[in-house]
Design an enzyme around this catalytic site. Structure first.
Site, short mmCIF file in Angstrom:
data_model
loop_
_atom_site.label_atom_id
_atom_site.label_comp_id
_atom_site.label_asym_id
_atom_site.label_seq_id
_atom_site.Cartn_x
_atom_site.Cartn_y
_atom_site.Cartn_z
N CYS A 43 44.73 -6.63 56.03
CA CYS A 43 43.67 -7.09 56.91
C CYS A 43 43.80 -8.59 57.16
O CYS A 43 44.12 -9.35 56.28
CB CYS A 43 42.29 -6.73 56.37
SG CYS A 43 41.88 -7.47 54.81
N CYS B 77 36.53 -14.01 56.51
CA CYS B 77 35.86 -13.60 55.26
C CYS B 77 35.73 -14.82 54.35
O CYS B 77 36.61 -15.67 54.31
CB CYS B 77 36.68 -12.52 54.56
SG CYS B 77 35.84 -11.83 53.11
N GLU C 217 39.90 -7.14 63.85
CA GLU C 217 40.90 -6.08 63.95
C GLU C 217 40.47 -4.83 63.20
O GLU C 217 39.68 -4.88 62.26
CB GLU C 217 42.24 -6.59 63.43
CG GLU C 217 42.17 -7.16 62.04
CD GLU C 217 43.44 -7.92 61.66
OE1 GLU C 217 43.89 -8.75 62.46
OE2 GLU C 217 43.97 -7.66 60.58
N CYS D 187 39.90 -13.73 48.41
CA CYS D 187 40.80 -12.96 47.53
C CYS D 187 42.24 -13.47 47.70
O CYS D 187 42.72 -13.65 48.84
CB CYS D 187 40.73 -11.48 47.85
SG CYS D 187 39.07 -10.81 47.65
N CYS E 141 44.97 -11.61 50.03
CA CYS E 141 44.51 -11.11 51.33
C CYS E 141 44.69 -12.15 52.43
O CYS E 141 44.30 -13.31 52.27
CB CYS E 141 43.04 -10.71 51.21
SG CYS E 141 42.28 -10.34 52.79
S1 SF4 Z 1 40.21 -8.46 50.46
FE1 SF4 Z 1 40.15 -9.99 52.14
S2 SF4 Z 1 38.65 -9.22 53.59
FE2 SF4 Z 1 38.34 -8.08 51.67
S3 SF4 Z 1 36.77 -9.27 50.56
FE3 SF4 Z 1 38.74 -10.09 49.87
S4 SF4 Z 1 39.17 -11.84 51.25
FE4 SF4 Z 1 37.56 -10.58 52.21
#
Ligand code: SF4
Length: 359
Positions: free
Chosen positions: A344, A118, A98, A122, A125
């Protein structure tokens, strides 16, 4: 249906110099064909070789047999009340990625993905919950931009895409080679021709990637998703910190050969009761000392299943004030498109449900 084998050359995926080598050495064509093809592929972003009207028919037919042309399929667009929009795309092998589009007066900033999912994990996220499926090719990264341009055009929207941020799904520096190649394509005068000053790569703090970027023969803006002022809290929010400590990160940043007038942006997702204390605000200027920088402070966008909440507006202000007093530019930005799953990974995560992926 495209029956070209998967391992054939993907024209969209070649940088200018790679395309030139292919045109001259593999196809035995004259060098000027490179300009023609690159303009069609990245300036006009055509999805069909037959639209390349100044390229000889025999060459187009040969390219049709011997190459392929990556194009993402736009599967869903969700508009937000605040003017931002999120577009979900399907790759040729069926994965979802996306992009987010954020309007600012007459201009538009676009946030591109570099991976399907990913691996960084995190805590705040939605993409983290998807895990990493695979990295995107340079062609898939740049095609997000082209699909957004086409979507704007279809709506009769003549606003220019002025800024690009590599900050969608995925960690750009965990896909460094394709990230770099996509940047070369996007900045090329015959392509989207975006100035390096208008492009930002945002990383969770992959130190070897930052060290590699420091050796590149071009520079784009660098943003660091920081989100904590102590090793302990950062480890909790961003597991990558166990591998690349805050100390290591700041050693790499202090050594980064920033061009004149560039500043590193520190993104700081503010979470009530986790990283928004007065002590955090006081520590932040000390932590970044010696790094020319500015701050983007973003109250967290609540993610399903997470108990993180944004601080109250006056707490956000109280957090920013000492950083401003220390002489830094601080931009507070609300998470865009809270009504459209704009954090995201949220839209792709939702579309992953079988009912929505099967058209
Ligand atoms: S914020 Fe989300 S997309 Fe960005 S590095 Fe961390 S886990 Fe990955």
């Amino acid at each position: 249906m495209n029956t070209t084998p998967k391992d054939t050359v993907d024209l969209r995926d070649l940088t200018y110099s790679e395309l030139e080598r292919y045109v001259v050495e593999d196809l035995g064509e004259r060098r000027f064909r490179t300009d023609q093809l690159f303009s069609w592929l990245h300036g006009q972003a055509v999805t069909d070789l037959d639209l390349m009207t100044n390229v000889a028919k025999e060459l187009r037919q040969r390219l049709g047999r011997e190459t392929r042309l990556t194009t993402l399929q736009t599967v869903e667009v969700v508009d937000s009340k605040d003017g931002s929009a999120k577009l979900a795309f399907r790759t040729a092998d069926g994965h979802l990625v996306e992009s987010v589009l954020m309007p600012e007066e007459r201009k538009i900033s676009v946030c591109l993905s570099t991976q399907v999912g990913c691996a960084m994990g995190c805590a705040f996220c939605a993409t983290a919950g998807l895990g990493l499926t695979r990295s995107l090719t340079a062609g898939e990264i740049v095609d997000q931009l082209y699909r957004i341009r086409a979507w704007l055009q279809d709506r009769g929207d003549d606003r220019r895409i002025s800024n690009i941020v590599y900050m969608g799904m995925g960690e750009p520096l965990a896909n460094l080679r394709q990230t770099r190649r996509s940047l070369e394509i996007i900045m090329h005068p015959l392509g989207a021709n975006l100035s390096s000053r208008r492009i930002t790569v945002s990383t969770a703090g992959v130190v070897p990637g930052i060290e590699r970027m420091a050796t590149w023969d071009f520079q784009v803006n660098l943003a660091i998703s920081l989100n904590a002022t102590t090793q302990q809290v950062r480890e909790r929010l961003m597991p990558i910190t166990r591998r690349y400590s805050l100390d290591r990160l700041f050693t790499a940043l202090r050594a980064f050969p920033l061009e004149k007038r560039r500043r590193i942006t520190f993104e700081y997702v503010l979470i009530a009761g986790v990283n928004d204390s007065d002590e955090d605000a006081a520590r932040l200027p000390r932590l970044v000392a010696g790094v020319p920088c500015k701050f983007n402070i973003i109250p967290v966008n609540p993610v399903d299943g997470s108990d993180f909440a944004p601080p109250a507006p006056d707490r956000v202000e109280a957090f920013c004030a000492p950083i401003r007093r220390a002489g830094y530019t601080v931009i507070t930005r609300n998470s865009r498109g809270a009504d459209i799953s704009a954090a995201c990974g949220q839209l792709a995560g939702r579309l992953k449900s079988p009912n929505l992926t099967d058209e």
